[in-house]
Design a protein around this motif. Structure first.
Motif, short mmCIF file in Angstrom:
data_model
loop_
_atom_site.label_atom_id
_atom_site.label_comp_id
_atom_site.label_asym_id
_atom_site.label_seq_id
_atom_site.Cartn_x
_atom_site.Cartn_y
_atom_site.Cartn_z
N GLU A 135 0.90 -1.31 0.09
CA GLU A 135 0.12 -0.16 -0.04
C GLU A 135 0.65 1.09 -0.12
O GLU A 135 0.47 2.33 -0.47
N LEU A 136 2.17 1.21 0.48
CA LEU A 136 3.05 2.18 0.61
C LEU A 136 3.50 2.53 -0.91
O LEU A 136 3.81 3.77 -1.16
N LEU A 137 3.90 1.68 -1.46
CA LEU A 137 4.65 1.76 -2.93
C LEU A 137 4.05 2.77 -3.72
O LEU A 137 4.73 3.86 -4.05
N PRO A 138 2.81 2.87 -3.98
CA PRO A 138 2.21 4.11 -4.86
C PRO A 138 2.22 5.59 -4.30
O PRO A 138 2.74 6.37 -4.98
N VAL A 139 2.43 5.64 -2.83
CA VAL A 139 2.35 6.74 -2.24
C VAL A 139 4.21 7.28 -2.32
O VAL A 139 4.25 8.39 -2.61
N ALA A 140 4.85 6.33 -2.10
CA ALA A 140 6.22 6.57 -1.82
C ALA A 140 6.68 7.10 -3.47
O ALA A 140 7.38 8.05 -3.56
N LYS A 141 6.37 6.47 -4.30
CA LYS A 141 6.54 6.73 -5.92
C LYS A 141 6.13 8.22 -6.06
O LYS A 141 6.86 8.86 -6.69
N GLY A 142 4.67 8.59 -5.51
CA GLY A 142 4.35 9.72 -5.64
C GLY A 142 5.20 11.01 -5.21
O GLY A 142 5.41 11.89 -5.65
N LEU A 143 5.65 10.51 -3.67
CA LEU A 143 6.41 11.50 -3.17
C LEU A 143 7.79 11.87 -3.75
O LEU A 143 8.27 12.76 -3.94
N LYS A 144 8.29 10.64 -4.26
CA LYS A 144 9.64 10.79 -5.03
C LYS A 144 9.43 11.71 -6.22
O LYS A 144 10.24 12.56 -6.62
N LYS A 145 8.48 11.51 -7.06
CA LYS A 145 8.13 12.20 -8.20
C LYS A 145 7.95 13.58 -8.03
O LYS A 145 8.33 14.34 -8.92
N THR A 146 7.34 13.80 -6.83
CA THR A 146 7.35 15.26 -6.49
C THR A 146 8.55 16.09 -6.11
O THR A 146 8.35 17.17 -5.79
N GLY A 147 9.61 15.28 -6.02
CA GLY A 147 10.66 15.95 -5.23
C GLY A 147 11.37 15.94 -4.01
O GLY A 147 12.09 16.43 -3.62
#
Ligand code: FAD
Ligand code: FES
Ligand code: MG
Length: 276
Positions: A110-122
């Protein structure tokens, strides 16, 4: 009817499934979930959308009771009866700075898409994941590829560091006085884990978002089943959440409400002759 386009066993009792459901795949955002029904005899169960690709969504689930076991018995090419979604409010994703993304057990998926989104946002993403044993650690490579740092813990020390995700978090928080601290924490996993994370971050006043997993029925805010107390107010996980400011959540009540149907759930397992 919705086609299962892929299925993989990630760990003992943990399965990854891709399902063709194009409208949901097009709209889903990190933090959102679906409610699915395996067949006409099935109950409605909520599962987080762990990813999307073209017309497919990915779910990752742990077979813990009758519905998730029946879902795990479905094979690639078979169909599921109903899927509603995307449900719930998406994760707030902004450039916060340094964010600790903490996942326990199946919560790692469940964490993976959130961590991906946070990384993509810088953001600088510090991922901390933990399970009981080595076999139950999932998505290690996926998280490593999008995290600035990745820490792994197992309760029994069979992989990574022996102990809990909160041990690693505690060390990070001790660095705060050197101005190297965390700007935000995101945690998803067992209730006890999320509660312990919040106990550590509250004194440091670090905003901590938790993804709650109370028992959902209708998923529309009407039945009241998923209610939780947040900041002294009644909130519904399905429409107000599933994510909340962890410092305001009444975890004791949440934990008690998760056990409300334990007897019926065990009875359903016995009726099917299933032992867990
Ligand atoms: P049961 O034997 O019926 O129940 C086992 C335990 O699961 C219960 O004691 C209760 O605590 C919980 N549970 C039972 N019914 C529900 C229900 N209708 N809603 C919520 N919890 C229930 N699990 C995953 O493995 N992967 C996920 O990605 C995931 N995402 C979730 C997202 C949300 C928003 C919520 C609320 C829950 C999520 N869950 C996830 C938990 C999952 O829904 C339950 O494990 C599942 O419903 C259990 O059903 P069962 O019949 O197999 O087990
Ligand atoms: Fe019924 Fe949320 S599941 S109000
Ligand atoms: Mg059930």
């Amino acid at each position: 009817m919705f086609k299962i386009t892929n299925k993989k066993k990630l760990a003992p009792n943990i399965f990854e499934m891709q399902i063709e459901v194009s409208l949901i795949a097009k709209k889903a955002q990190p933090g959102q979930f679906i409610i699915l029904k395996v067949d006409e005899f099935g109950e409605r169960i909520p599962l987080t959308i762990a990813g999307t690709e073209k017309d497919n969504i990915t779910i990752v689930f742990q077979a813990v009771g009758v519905s998730t076991i029946r879902l795990s018995q479905k094979a690639k090419g078979e169909f599921l009866m109903d899927i509603a979604g995307p449900l719930g409010r998406p994760t707030e994703i902004e450039r916060f700075g340094k964010v600790a993304c903490i996942g326990g057990g199946v919560g790692i998926a469940e964490l993976l898409p959130v961590a991906k989104g946070l990384k993509k946002t810088g953001n600088i993403v510090i991922s901390i994941i933990g399970s009981r044993t080595k076999e139950l650690i999932i998505y290690e490579e996926e998280l490593k590829s999008i995290s600035d740092e990745l820490y792994i813990t197992t309760d029994n020390g069979s992989y990574g560091r022996k102990g809990f995700v909160t041990d690693v978090l505690k060390e990070f928080l001790e660095l705060v006085k050197d101005n190297k601290g965390l700007d935000r924490v995101y945690a998803v996993g067992p209730v006890k884990m999320m509660e312990r994370v919040c106990k550590l971050t509250a004194p440091k006043k670090i905003k901590t978002i938790v993804s709650l997993n109370s028992i959902l029925v209708d998923g529309t805010g009407m039945c009241g089943s998923c209610r939780v107390e947040v900041g002294g107010q009644t909130k519904f996980v399905c429409v107000d959440g599933p994510e909340f400011d962890g410092s305001l959540v009444n975890f004791k009540e949440l934990e008690a409400r998760q056990l409300l149907f334990k007897e019926q759930e065990e009875c359903a397992l016995r009726a099917k002759g299933i032992k867990i």
